[in-house]
Scaffold this motif. Structure first.
Motif, PDB file in Angstrom:
ATOM      1  N   VAL A   1       0.808  -1.232   0.000  1.00 57.63           N
ATOM      2  CA  VAL A   1       0.000   0.000   0.000  1.00 57.63           C
ATOM      3  C   VAL A   1       0.833   1.271   0.000  1.00 57.63           C
ATOM      4  CG1 VAL A   1      -1.925  -1.133   1.156  1.00 57.63           C
ATOM      5  CG2 VAL A   1      -0.166  -0.027   2.526  1.00 57.63           C
ATOM      6  N   ALA A   2       2.158   1.168   0.136  1.00 53.53           N
ATOM      7  CA  ALA A   2       2.992   2.371   0.203  1.00 53.53           C
ATOM      8  C   ALA A   2       4.286   2.147  -0.566  1.00 53.53           C
ATOM      9  CB  ALA A   2       3.307   2.730   1.660  1.00 53.53           C
ATOM     10  N   ALA A   3       4.912   3.251  -0.962  1.00 56.18           N
ATOM     11  CA  ALA A   3       6.180   3.199  -1.687  1.00 56.18           C
ATOM     12  C   ALA A   3       7.329   2.928  -0.714  1.00 56.18           C
ATOM     13  CB  ALA A   3       6.408   4.512  -2.425  1.00 56.18           C
ATOM     14  N   PRO A   4       8.449   2.393  -1.190  1.00 56.80           N
ATOM     15  CA  PRO A   4       9.556   2.061  -0.295  1.00 56.80           C
ATOM     16  C   PRO A   4      10.156   3.260   0.447  1.00 56.80           C
ATOM     17  CG  PRO A   4       9.781   0.877  -2.368  1.00 56.80           C
ATOM     18  CD  PRO A   4       8.655   1.844  -2.548  1.00 56.80           C
ATOM     19  N   ARG A   5      10.310   4.413  -0.217  1.00 56.36           N
ATOM     20  CA  ARG A   5      11.001   5.528   0.438  1.00 56.36           C
ATOM     21  C   ARG A   5      10.303   6.002   1.709  1.00 56.36           C
ATOM     22  NH1 ARG A   5      14.976   8.985  -1.372  1.00 56.36           N
ATOM     23  NH2 ARG A   5      14.675   8.404  -3.558  1.00 56.36           N
ATOM     24  N   PRO A   6       8.989   6.295   1.681  1.00 54.49           N
ATOM     25  CA  PRO A   6       8.345   6.698   2.942  1.00 54.49           C
ATOM     26  C   PRO A   6       8.360   5.596   4.003  1.00 54.49           C
ATOM     27  CG  PRO A   6       6.718   6.453   1.191  1.00 54.49           C
ATOM     28  CD  PRO A   6       8.051   6.423   0.543  1.00 54.49           C
ATOM     29  N   LEU A   7       8.388   4.343   3.588  1.00 54.16           N
ATOM     30  CA  LEU A   7       8.466   3.257   4.566  1.00 54.16           C
ATOM     31  C   LEU A   7       9.821   3.243   5.267  1.00 54.16           C
ATOM     32  CD1 LEU A   7       6.669   0.299   2.740  1.00 54.16           C
ATOM     33  CD2 LEU A   7       5.782   1.789   4.546  1.00 54.16           C
ATOM     34  N   VAL A   8      10.897   3.538   4.537  1.00 55.76           N
ATOM     35  CA  VAL A   8      12.219   3.630   5.164  1.00 55.76           C
ATOM     36  C   VAL A   8      12.218   4.739   6.218  1.00 55.76           C
ATOM     37  CG1 VAL A   8      14.653   4.168   4.764  1.00 55.76           C
ATOM     38  CG2 VAL A   8      13.442   2.683   3.169  1.00 55.76           C
ATOM     39  N   ALA A   9      11.654   5.897   5.864  1.00 54.47           N
ATOM     40  CA  ALA A   9      11.569   7.002   6.825  1.00 54.47           C
ATOM     41  C   ALA A   9      10.727   6.609   8.032  1.00 54.47           C
ATOM     42  CB  ALA A   9      10.977   8.236   6.142  1.00 54.47           C
ATOM     43  N   ALA A  10       9.629   5.909   7.797  1.00 51.25           N
ATOM     44  CA  ALA A  10       8.762   5.502   8.908  1.00 51.25           C
ATOM     45  C   ALA A  10       9.489   4.554   9.854  1.00 51.25           C
ATOM     46  CB  ALA A  10       7.504   4.843   8.356  1.00 51.25           C
ATOM     47  N   CYS A  11      10.330   3.680   9.319  1.00 52.59           N
ATOM     48  CA  CYS A  11      11.107   2.771  10.168  1.00 52.59           C
ATOM     49  C   CYS A  11      12.016   3.548  11.108  1.00 52.59           C
ATOM     50  CB  CYS A  11      11.944   1.831   9.303  1.00 52.59           C
ATOM     51  SG  CYS A  11      11.007   0.534   8.465  1.00 52.59           S
ATOM     52  N   GLY A  12      12.716   4.554  10.564  1.00 49.70           N
ATOM     53  CA  GLY A  12      13.607   5.356  11.400  1.00 49.70           C
ATOM     54  C   GLY A  12      12.869   6.106  12.492  1.00 49.70           C
ATOM     55  N   VAL A  13      11.740   6.707  12.135  1.00 49.11           N
ATOM     56  CA  VAL A  13      10.943   7.457  13.108  1.00 49.11           C
ATOM     57  C   VAL A  13      10.408   6.519  14.192  1.00 49.11           C
ATOM     58  CG1 VAL A  13       8.820   8.781  13.426  1.00 49.11           C
ATOM     59  CG2 VAL A  13      10.325   9.288  11.503  1.00 49.11           C
ATOM     60  N   ALA A  14       9.911   5.358  13.800  1.00 47.74           N
ATOM     61  CA  ALA A  14       9.365   4.416  14.772  1.00 47.74           C
ATOM     62  C   ALA A  14      10.436   3.948  15.758  1.00 47.74           C
ATOM     63  CB  ALA A  14       8.765   3.213  14.043  1.00 47.74           C
ATOM     64  N   GLY A  15      11.645   3.679  15.262  1.00 47.20           N
ATOM     65  CA  GLY A  15      12.726   3.273  16.152  1.00 47.20           C
ATOM     66  C   GLY A  15      13.084   4.353  17.156  1.00 47.20           C
ATOM     67  N   LEU A  16      13.157   5.595  16.706  1.00 49.35           N
ATOM     68  CA  LEU A  16      13.466   6.706  17.616  1.00 49.35           C
ATOM     69  C   LEU A  16      12.369   6.885  18.663  1.00 49.35           C
ATOM     70  CD1 LEU A  16      14.912   9.296  15.067  1.00 49.35           C
ATOM     71  CD2 LEU A  16      16.176   8.095  16.859  1.00 49.35           C
ATOM     72  N   LEU A  17      11.121   6.704  18.270  1.00 46.58           N
ATOM     73  CA  LEU A  17      10.018   6.819  19.230  1.00 46.58           C
ATOM     74  C   LEU A  17      10.121   5.756  20.320  1.00 46.58           C
ATOM     75  CD1 LEU A  17       6.953   7.629  16.927  1.00 46.58           C
ATOM     76  CD2 LEU A  17       8.084   9.158  18.559  1.00 46.58           C
ATOM     77  N   VAL A  18      10.534   4.547  19.943  1.00 49.51           N
ATOM     78  CA  VAL A  18      10.709   3.492  20.941  1.00 49.51           C
ATOM     79  C   VAL A  18      11.773   3.902  21.962  1.00 49.51           C
ATOM     80  CG1 VAL A  18      11.527   1.133  21.312  1.00 49.51           C
ATOM     81  CG2 VAL A  18       9.906   1.619  19.474  1.00 49.51           C
ATOM     82  N   ILE A  19      12.890   4.435  21.476  1.00 52.86           N
ATOM     83  CA  ILE A  19      13.968   4.864  22.380  1.00 52.86           C
ATOM     84  C   ILE A  19      13.460   5.934  23.338  1.00 52.86           C
ATOM     85  CG2 ILE A  19      16.239   5.951  22.526  1.00 52.86           C
ATOM     86  CD1 ILE A  19      16.384   3.165  21.444  1.00 52.86           C
ATOM     87  N   VAL A  20      12.694   6.895  22.817  1.00 54.96           N
ATOM     88  CA  VAL A  20      12.159   7.969  23.669  1.00 54.96           C
ATOM     89  C   VAL A  20      11.221   7.392  24.730  1.00 54.96           C
ATOM     90  CG1 VAL A  20      10.666  10.009  23.687  1.00 54.96           C
ATOM     91  CG2 VAL A  20      12.417   9.759  21.922  1.00 54.96           C
ATOM     92  N   LEU A  21      10.390   6.438  24.336  1.00 54.98           N
ATOM     93  CA  LEU A  21       9.420   5.865  25.265  1.00 54.98           C
ATOM     94  C   LEU A  21      10.078   5.062  26.382  1.00 54.98           C
ATOM     95  CD1 LEU A  21       6.611   4.695  22.794  1.00 54.98           C
ATOM     96  CD2 LEU A  21       6.492   6.585  24.431  1.00 54.98           C
ATOM     97  N   VAL A  22      11.191   4.382  26.080  1.00 54.89           N
ATOM     98  CA  VAL A  22      11.816   3.534  27.102  1.00 54.89           C
ATOM     99  C   VAL A  22      12.882   4.259  27.906  1.00 54.89           C
ATOM    100  CG1 VAL A  22      11.420   1.477  25.696  1.00 54.89           C
ATOM    101  CG2 VAL A  22      13.649   2.608  25.614  1.00 54.89           C
ATOM    102  N   ALA A  23      13.302   5.449  27.464  1.00 58.76           N
ATOM    103  CA  ALA A  23      14.422   6.127  28.123  1.00 58.76           C
ATOM    104  C   ALA A  23      14.149   6.374  29.607  1.00 58.76           C
ATOM    105  CB  ALA A  23      14.723   7.444  27.409  1.00 58.76           C
TER     106      ALA A  23
END
Length: 445
Positions: free
Chosen positions: A373-395
């Motif tokens: 349902v989505a193109a590869p480029r925005p999915l790559v960006a979404a992966c990076g953002v999601a990983g950073l959000l996890v770090i913020v949540l667990v810090a």
């Protein structure tokens, strides 16, 4: 935990290192070859993610069994038997044609990997003294990284010229390195054989293995859950990358191998850069905070990679991401080695592997679904953002866990609780109630 009581047995470390390097090269060679073959045949993201799930599910599901096997069965027997079985399975995979049979054989291959991973990981700390563990971990990271670096590059070259069969045959031969290592390594564990080892004062090494439970160590729970969360968030990149590099950026299979190899090269550099720091970081709490920072750096590089206009520019970005990945790998190996008693290491490493592979499966499934349902480029960006959000949540929960352990260790070593050393490092886990804990890496050998 317990390390060797005599000089470090570097000959054994080198044997494990060589076996890991050769077999990991075969693993990545086969995995990349199959992914490229599927993509070239017109398969979509679901097919690639299905293949990755077959290679991952056994490592997560079988971890409770294989961890106990690694602790209770002779390590030599396990390495030889699993290595021979995997060589035979991979040989059959090279000649399999039906997709269902291929997936079944990939799953069987991963079942053998679920056995050999905790066996090799648990052997290394028993070969070295406590102060040599960061160096030994860096050596094993180097072997795995060089194998992972060579595998995709070879796959890119061989698939274009010979198809997928030759890489799979080479992978079958690589499993014989595990058999040779099992026969030659003098250090043994499991069964009736135990390595000569001494407990390190203040760590979990003085705990009987029968009383050790992962849930009783909040720092290890924090480390494992954080890693699993990050991998679950960014794991889709493993499915998306082949489409991002080959289709969005219009690159060849050779460039695909070069780009994916740049991350693994960064792991090699990061392992040695941070091994020296890990040796000086005797405070486990500080090491865990550094671990979070390294994982955040990996996620940031994934986010930045979504903005590149050409595949060649991915190389320096992913190289930096790999540096953080390599440092994090050393830190989690050292933390686990310090805090788990020798006889329970197989279970501990299997639990770490299961959490990583289980989270990776979530990422693979999401990657396959989202590519529909989505193109590869925005999915790559979404992966990076999601990983950073996890770090913020667990810090913040991780920081609280570190402070709680320092307070508990201080109480244990205060007058009336044991010898007190001002400013003493947090060398081992506080032992809270059994229900305490914090609720919050493509497989390689």
């Amino acid at each position: 935990m317990s390390f060797t009581s005599g000089p470090s047995r570097w000959s054994d470390v080198w044997l494990v290192t060589a076996a890991r390097g050769v077999s990991t090269c075969g693993d990545f060679l086969a995995a990349s070859a199959l992914a490229l073959a599927l993509q070239s045949a017109g398969a979509g993201g679901l097919a690639v993610s299905g293949l990755m799930l077959a290679a991952t599910l056994p490592l997560a599901v079988l971890a409770p069994l294989t961890g106990r096997l690694a602790d209770r069965v002779d390590s030599r027997l396990l390495l030889v038997a699993a290595g021979l079985a995997q060589a035979a399975i991979c040989l059959a995979l090279a000649y399999a044609g039906h997709p269902v049979l291929i997936i079944a054989l990939v799953a069987a291959l991963a079942a053998g990997l679920a056995v050999t991973q905790p066996v090799l990981s648990a052997l290394v700390p028993a070969m070295v003294r406590a102060e040599d563990m960061p160096r030994a971990s860096a050596l094993n990271q180097t072997a795995g990284t060089l194998g992972a670096l060579a595998g995709p590059a070879l796959a890119g070259l061989l698939v274009g010229g010979f198809g997928a069969r030759l890489p799979l045959l080479l992978d079958a031969g690589s499993y014989l390195a595990l058999v040779a290592a099992g026969l030659l390594i003098r250090t043994r564990r499991g069964g009736k054989r135990r390595p000569a080892a001494v407990p390190v004062p203040g760590t979990a090494g003085d705990l009987p293995a029968t009383t050790w439970r992962l849930r009783r160590d909040p720092l290890l729970i924090a480390m494992i859950t954080t890693l699993a969360g990050v991998i679950g968030a960014v794991g889709a990149i493993n499915v998306v990358e082949v489409f991002f590099i080959r289709e969005t950026l219009g690159s060849s299979t050779t460039m695909y191998g070069l780009v994916t190899g740049s991350w693994t090269l960064g792991i090699l550099v990061g392992a040695w850069l941070f091994a020296r720091l890990a040796r000086r970081l005797t405070d486990d709490g500080r090491m865990l905070i550094g671990y979070l920072a390294l994982l955040a750096g990996c996620c940031l590089m994934i986010l930045l990679s979504a903005a590149v206009p050409a595949a060649l520019l991915l190389v320096p970005v992913w190289l930096l991401g790999g540096v953080g990945n390599g440092g994090a790998n050393v830190f989690d190996n050292v933390l686990l080695a310090r805090r788990v008693p020798e006889a329970a290491r197989g279970r501990a490493y299997a639990a770490l592997g299961a959490s990583v592979q289980g989270a990776a499966m979530v990422g693979y499934l999401l990657g396959g679904l989202l590519l529909e349902v989505a193109a590869p480029r925005p999915l790559v960006a979404a992966c990076g953002v999601a990983g950073l959000l996890v770090i913020v949540l667990v810090a913040f929960p991780v920081t609280r866990t570190v402070r709680a352990e320092r307070a508990a260790v201080g109480a244990r070593f205060s007058p009336g609780g044991g010898p007190e050393t001002p400013g003493s490092p947090v060398a081992g886990p506080a032992r809270p109630a059994p229900d305490a804990g914090l609720a919050t890496s493509s497989p390689s050998r």
